[in-house]
Design an enzyme around this catalytic site. Structure first.
Site, PDB file in Angstrom:
ATOM      1  N   GLU A   1      -5.631 -12.637   7.929  1.00  0.00           N
ATOM      2  CA  GLU A   1      -5.207 -12.701   6.527  1.00  0.00           C
ATOM      3  C   GLU A   1      -4.020 -13.642   6.326  1.00  0.00           C
ATOM      4  O   GLU A   1      -3.079 -13.352   5.601  1.00  0.00           O
ATOM      5  CB  GLU A   1      -4.885 -11.289   6.013  1.00  0.00           C
ATOM      6  CG  GLU A   1      -6.078 -10.361   6.055  1.00  0.00           C
ATOM      7  CD  GLU A   1      -5.805  -8.975   5.498  1.00  0.00           C
ATOM      8  OE1 GLU A   1      -6.714  -8.397   4.878  1.00  0.00           O
ATOM      9  OE2 GLU A   1      -4.689  -8.469   5.711  1.00  0.00           O
TER      10      GLU A   1
ATOM     11  N   ASP B   1     -12.259  -1.587   7.125  1.00  0.00           N
ATOM     12  CA  ASP B   1     -10.876  -1.500   6.657  1.00  0.00           C
ATOM     13  C   ASP B   1     -10.578  -0.179   5.976  1.00  0.00           C
ATOM     14  O   ASP B   1     -10.465  -0.123   4.750  1.00  0.00           O
ATOM     15  CB  ASP B   1     -10.574  -2.664   5.701  1.00  0.00           C
ATOM     16  CG  ASP B   1      -9.106  -2.747   5.312  1.00  0.00           C
ATOM     17  OD1 ASP B   1      -8.279  -2.113   5.972  1.00  0.00           O
ATOM     18  OD2 ASP B   1      -8.792  -3.445   4.338  1.00  0.00           O
TER      19      ASP B   1
ATOM     20  N   ARG C   1     -18.860  -9.080   8.545  1.00  0.00           N
ATOM     21  CA  ARG C   1     -17.447  -8.845   8.862  1.00  0.00           C
ATOM     22  C   ARG C   1     -17.261  -7.686   9.831  1.00  0.00           C
ATOM     23  O   ARG C   1     -16.333  -7.691  10.657  1.00  0.00           O
ATOM     24  CB  ARG C   1     -16.669  -8.574   7.574  1.00  0.00           C
ATOM     25  CG  ARG C   1     -15.225  -8.167   7.813  1.00  0.00           C
ATOM     26  CD  ARG C   1     -14.443  -8.121   6.528  1.00  0.00           C
ATOM     27  NE  ARG C   1     -13.268  -7.267   6.645  1.00  0.00           N
ATOM     28  CZ  ARG C   1     -12.393  -7.054   5.684  1.00  0.00           C
ATOM     29  NH1 ARG C   1     -12.543  -7.641   4.511  1.00  0.00           N
ATOM     30  NH2 ARG C   1     -11.354  -6.260   5.856  1.00  0.00           N
TER      31      ARG C   1
ATOM     32  N   ASN D   1       2.708  -7.627   7.866  1.00  0.00           N
ATOM     33  CA  ASN D   1       2.857  -8.960   7.280  1.00  0.00           C
ATOM     34  C   ASN D   1       4.354  -9.269   7.288  1.00  0.00           C
ATOM     35  O   ASN D   1       5.041  -9.180   6.279  1.00  0.00           O
ATOM     36  CB  ASN D   1       2.286  -8.999   5.863  1.00  0.00           C
ATOM     37  CG  ASN D   1       0.797  -8.737   5.859  1.00  0.00           C
ATOM     38  OD1 ASN D   1       0.062  -9.223   6.714  1.00  0.00           O
ATOM     39  ND2 ASN D   1       0.333  -7.954   4.896  1.00  0.00           N
TER      40      ASN D   1
ATOM     41  N   HIS E   1     -16.541  -0.250   0.198  1.00  0.00           N
ATOM     42  CA  HIS E   1     -15.806  -1.366  -0.423  1.00  0.00           C
ATOM     43  C   HIS E   1     -16.309  -1.699  -1.832  1.00  0.00           C
ATOM     44  O   HIS E   1     -16.494  -2.872  -2.185  1.00  0.00           O
ATOM     45  CB  HIS E   1     -15.859  -2.604   0.470  1.00  0.00           C
ATOM     46  CG  HIS E   1     -14.519  -3.264   0.636  1.00  0.00           C
ATOM     47  ND1 HIS E   1     -13.761  -3.701  -0.428  1.00  0.00           N
ATOM     48  CD2 HIS E   1     -13.809  -3.551   1.743  1.00  0.00           C
ATOM     49  CE1 HIS E   1     -12.632  -4.231   0.033  1.00  0.00           C
ATOM     50  NE2 HIS E   1     -12.620  -4.145   1.344  1.00  0.00           N
TER      51      HIS E   1
ATOM     52  N   ARG F   1       0.839  -1.213   0.000  1.00  0.00           N
ATOM     53  CA  ARG F   1       0.000   0.000   0.000  1.00  0.00           C
ATOM     54  C   ARG F   1       0.868   1.255   0.000  1.00  0.00           C
ATOM     55  O   ARG F   1       0.515   2.266   0.613  1.00  0.00           O
ATOM     56  CB  ARG F   1      -0.968   0.013   1.188  1.00  0.00           C
ATOM     57  CG  ARG F   1      -1.772  -1.249   1.382  1.00  0.00           C
ATOM     58  CD  ARG F   1      -2.484  -1.706   0.128  1.00  0.00           C
ATOM     59  NE  ARG F   1      -3.323  -2.873   0.368  1.00  0.00           N
ATOM     60  CZ  ARG F   1      -3.891  -3.587  -0.599  1.00  0.00           C
ATOM     61  NH1 ARG F   1      -3.707  -3.256  -1.865  1.00  0.00           N
ATOM     62  NH2 ARG F   1      -4.655  -4.620  -0.320  1.00  0.00           N
TER      63      ARG F   1
ATOM     64  N   GLU G   1      -4.674   4.148   0.540  1.00  0.00           N
ATOM     65  CA  GLU G   1      -5.014   2.865  -0.070  1.00  0.00           C
ATOM     66  C   GLU G   1      -6.390   2.887  -0.718  1.00  0.00           C
ATOM     67  O   GLU G   1      -6.585   2.337  -1.801  1.00  0.00           O
ATOM     68  CB  GLU G   1      -4.963   1.761   0.994  1.00  0.00           C
ATOM     69  CG  GLU G   1      -5.419   0.405   0.496  1.00  0.00           C
ATOM     70  CD  GLU G   1      -5.443  -0.653   1.590  1.00  0.00           C
ATOM     71  OE1 GLU G   1      -5.879  -1.788   1.311  1.00  0.00           O
ATOM     72  OE2 GLU G   1      -5.021  -0.351   2.738  1.00  0.00           O
TER      73      GLU G   1
ATOM     74  N   TRP H   1     -14.414 -10.022   0.546  1.00  0.00           N
ATOM     75  CA  TRP H   1     -13.473  -9.204  -0.198  1.00  0.00           C
ATOM     76  C   TRP H   1     -14.147  -8.556  -1.411  1.00  0.00           C
ATOM     77  O   TRP H   1     -13.494  -7.823  -2.147  1.00  0.00           O
ATOM     78  CB  TRP H   1     -12.295 -10.053  -0.693  1.00  0.00           C
ATOM     79  CG  TRP H   1     -11.356 -10.501   0.379  1.00  0.00           C
ATOM     80  CD1 TRP H   1     -11.302 -10.074   1.673  1.00  0.00           C
ATOM     81  CD2 TRP H   1     -10.302 -11.468   0.239  1.00  0.00           C
ATOM     82  NE1 TRP H   1     -10.289 -10.708   2.353  1.00  0.00           N
ATOM     83  CE2 TRP H   1      -9.653 -11.579   1.505  1.00  0.00           C
ATOM     84  CE3 TRP H   1      -9.834 -12.256  -0.812  1.00  0.00           C
ATOM     85  CZ2 TRP H   1      -8.581 -12.439   1.725  1.00  0.00           C
ATOM     86  CZ3 TRP H   1      -8.766 -13.112  -0.588  1.00  0.00           C
ATOM     87  CH2 TRP H   1      -8.145 -13.195   0.667  1.00  0.00           C
TER      88      TRP H   1
END
Length: 679
Positions: free
Chosen positions: A273, A346, A317, A192, A488, A150, A374, A511
């Site tokens: 994730e 998110d 979610r 991550n 989203h 991102r 992002e 997603w």
């Protein structure tokens, strides 16, 4: 004759003044950010009555750049009211005294003076500043290979392949920029995380950065992979209740602190994730966090444990993080801080606040905001985010938080942030992390003089136009992307461009846009009311009651909490469909207005900066129409509703927009709109 001569002299002075102003306006250096240049100084007299590197830097900053008359005294003086980082500035005629409990406090005070100088404001009364949060940290999502997840401003600042032997001068400039807005912590690597960051080889590299940052009052933190004992040293498990695992982490912490005595601690993304975590071993987030916290405790370190989880424990979610973490309240050690994204999904252009805030009164909490864009047009779109964060602090009281984090928008581009105006978001995060009571208007008026104008002689109407452009930019993005609580609707993966029809094979439902917009012939929106997923039950009063009914729910969150008929009558008297269309139209018009404001400012903006922003605004204008056409054509096909007469007709067809290849493999550059990339 005298009148003619006076007119000639007046004209000559005007021409010379214009030339000098033009020379000043030309001198744009995006690498300098909002920081003063040494050449701006008139040679200030600074008397330093403090020891240490931070105090010495404070004195040098003022000697280099402070243009005031008289003497500035920097003095360490014990004052409990100021805490570790606070400061007091006391004027006395032409002289000033800055007092603090530490050299770092003096450094923050010095930057306050330079900020006021940039704005052209006198220091004519006592100023006392104490930060709202002890920990004000930037989270870098930088990978060890130099890429940034991102990231839209080039590659990572951290040249791991060169460290520790070769040190970029930008590391010091980065630390200086952070200190100038009060940021005092940096997580160097992606959540991550690669376990290699904890290896002996990388600890030595991190040590070099820590040594550079320390004089600026900045501690380094690392994102830790929970499975590091298995990945680095082949332990058979990472179970937090396993004695050998706990011993491994204790030894690793001892190793880190031997190299970096003031190391801040770990940021952990676990069981989210695909990242490993304690739940893989039948343990709770609290058990995992506490094991790491106990390894850090002897050294004074902290664990920032992210609450960004969405295991399929509920069909909605938005409810899942609360369901997973709220029952753990009171079970975390006191050197664990649970780090919660501002919204429950998110980092969407608009979300309600996460109901986890305030729902864990026995657990230290910190907010995670996203500085990098992002979901707001990457490095193409102007989106000043202070209004979003100001909105967040209207819901969540700062005193309920222990710390604050921002996901950085910084890379190795010459101007640091890709879009020159995105520097304002780095600046705004730091200022709000220090003082959440600041308004967006106050922040933008602080940043613009040094960040854009380079002079105090810009006409008032031009200043007002640029301020308005910045302040309305985020709402414009919301309008042309996802108004009325929609969320989203982005293309899969990279989140650039509209794709409300997106449905790639094998993708998780949550997603995909259809999971969130739920558009059908009957209506649109996600029903989180008591008759739907009942997500509103997680909110405290008065929000629970406010959001429960469509008649009381704010329009800007309506479709977040309710699935409503296309002909639902809005508070304005218009139907939901017509109101939705007009918001998309309003967003496009707003970008056009932003272009006009920027054009009017052209004589007062350095040419290089002007052209850069002009080109990006042109892309933003095209993208806004792309969003409007894509969403309204798609939802219009589902609803069967025509566009209202006051909304501009589409310039694309739905077939054309469906044919735009928004796959990640075709997303080569965030500086290029994808409208011309076809399947």
């Amino acid at each position: 004759m005298v009148q003619a001569m006076n007119k000639y002299i007046s004209t000559f002075i005007t021409i010379v003044a214009g030339m000098l102003f033009s020379m000043s306006a030309m001198a744009y250096d995006g690498a300098r950010l909002w920081l003063p240049a040494a050449s701006d100084a008139n040679g200030a007299t600074v008397k330093l009555e403090a020891k240490g590197a931070a105090a010495a830097i404070a004195a040098q900053e003022l000697r280099d750049s402070w243009s005031g008359n008289g003497t500035v005294v920097l003095r360490v003086k014990r004052d409990k009211a100021l805490g570790e980082d606070g400061y007091r500035i006391i004027p006395s005629g032409d002289n000033l005294t800055v007092t603090a409990n530490s050299g770092t406090g003096l450094l923050y005070g010095a930057y306050h003076l330079l900020r006021m100088q940039s704005m052209g404001k006198p220091v004519d009364s006592v100023i006392t500043e104490v930060p709202a949060f002890d920990l004000r940290v930037l989270n870098h999502w930088d990978n060890l290979d130099g890429t940034i997840e991102r990231g839209y401003a080039g590659k990572s600042l951290w040249k791991w392949e060169e460290l520790p032997g070769k040190v970029s001068p930008r590391y010091k400039e980065y630390a200086r920029a952070n200190a100038s807005v009060g940021i005092n912590g940096v997580v160097l690597n992606n959540v991550n995380a690669s376990s290699r960051i904890l290896s002996r080889e990388y600890i030595e590299k991190v040590r070099v950065l820590a040594d550079i940052f320390r004089p600026y009052g900045i501690k380094v933190y690392l994102s830790a992979n929970f499975a590091a004992p298995m990945q680095l040293d082949s332990l058979p498990t990472a179970d937090p209740l396993d004695k050998d695992v706990a011993k491994w982490w204790k030894k690793k912490c001892d190793e880190i602190y031997a190299a970096i005595p003031d190391f801040g601690g770990f940021l952990v993304k676990a069981n989210s994730e695909g990242q490993p975590g304690p739940c893989d071993f039948g343990r709770t987030h609290a058990e995992g966090a506490n094991m790491m916290a106990r390894a850090l405790r002897p050294h004074g370190g902290k664990v920032m444990w992210r609450a960004f989880v969405y295991s399929p424990v509920d069909a909605d979610r938005a409810k899942q993080a609360y369901m997973e973490f709220q029952p753990l309240d009171g079970k975390f050690d006191d050197n664990v801080i649970v780090q919660i994204k501002n919204g429950p999904v998110d980092f969407q252009p608009r979300e309600p606040f996460s109901p986890l805030f305030g729902a864990m009164p026995s657990t230290p909490q910190m907010a995670e905001l996203q500085v990098t864009q992002e979901y707001l047009g990457h490095a193409n779109h102007v989106a000043f985010l202070a209004p979003m964060w100001e909105e967040f602090f209207g819901w969540v009281k700062p005193e309920s938080l222990k710390a604050i984090a921002g996901v950085a928008n910084i890379g190795d581009d010459e101007n640091w942030t890709g879009h020159p105006l995105a520097q304002a978001n780095w600046y705004a995060f730091g200022r709000l992390a220090w003082n959440p009571a600041l308004t967006s208007g106050e922040i933008v008026r602080e940043w613009l003089p040094a960040g854009v104008y380079g002079s105090h002689d810009v006409p008032a109407d031009i200043k007002s136009g640029i301020e308005d452009m910045m302040l309305m930019s985020r709402e414009a993005v919301v309008d042309y992307m996802m108004p009325l609580g929609l969320h989203h609707l982005f293309a899969f993966g990279h989140h650039y461009g509209p794709e409300p029809w997106c449905n790639p094979e094998g993708a998780r439902p949550d997603w995909l846009p259809s999971y969130y917009h739920r558009a059908d012939s009957a209506g649109i929106g996600f029903d989180r009311s008591p008759s739907g997923s009942n997500a509103i039950a997680q909110y405290p009063e008065p929000y629970r009651s406010l959001y429960a009914s469509s008649s009381t729910c704010p329009d800007n969150l309506l479709l977040w909490f309710h699935h409503l008929p296309w002909d639902y009558k809005m508070k304005s008297g218009a139907t939901l469909w017509d109101e939705l269309c007009r918001h998309y139209e309003r967003g496009c018009v707003a970008v056009s207005d932003m272009q006009k404001s920027w054009m009017k400012a052209k004589p007062y903006i350095a040419p290089e900066l002007y052209r850069d922003v002009e080109e990006r605004l042109a892309t933003q204008a095209r993208d806004a129409i792309w969003w409007k056409d894509g969403c309204l054509l798609y939802f219009g096909e589902i609803s069967g509703m025509p566009l209202p007469d006051d909304v501009t007709a589409p310039v694309h067809t739905l077939e054309q927009l469906r044919a735009v290849d928004l796959g990640i493999s075709n997303y080569e550059s965030p500086s290029t709109s994808l409208l011309n990339s076809k399947r």
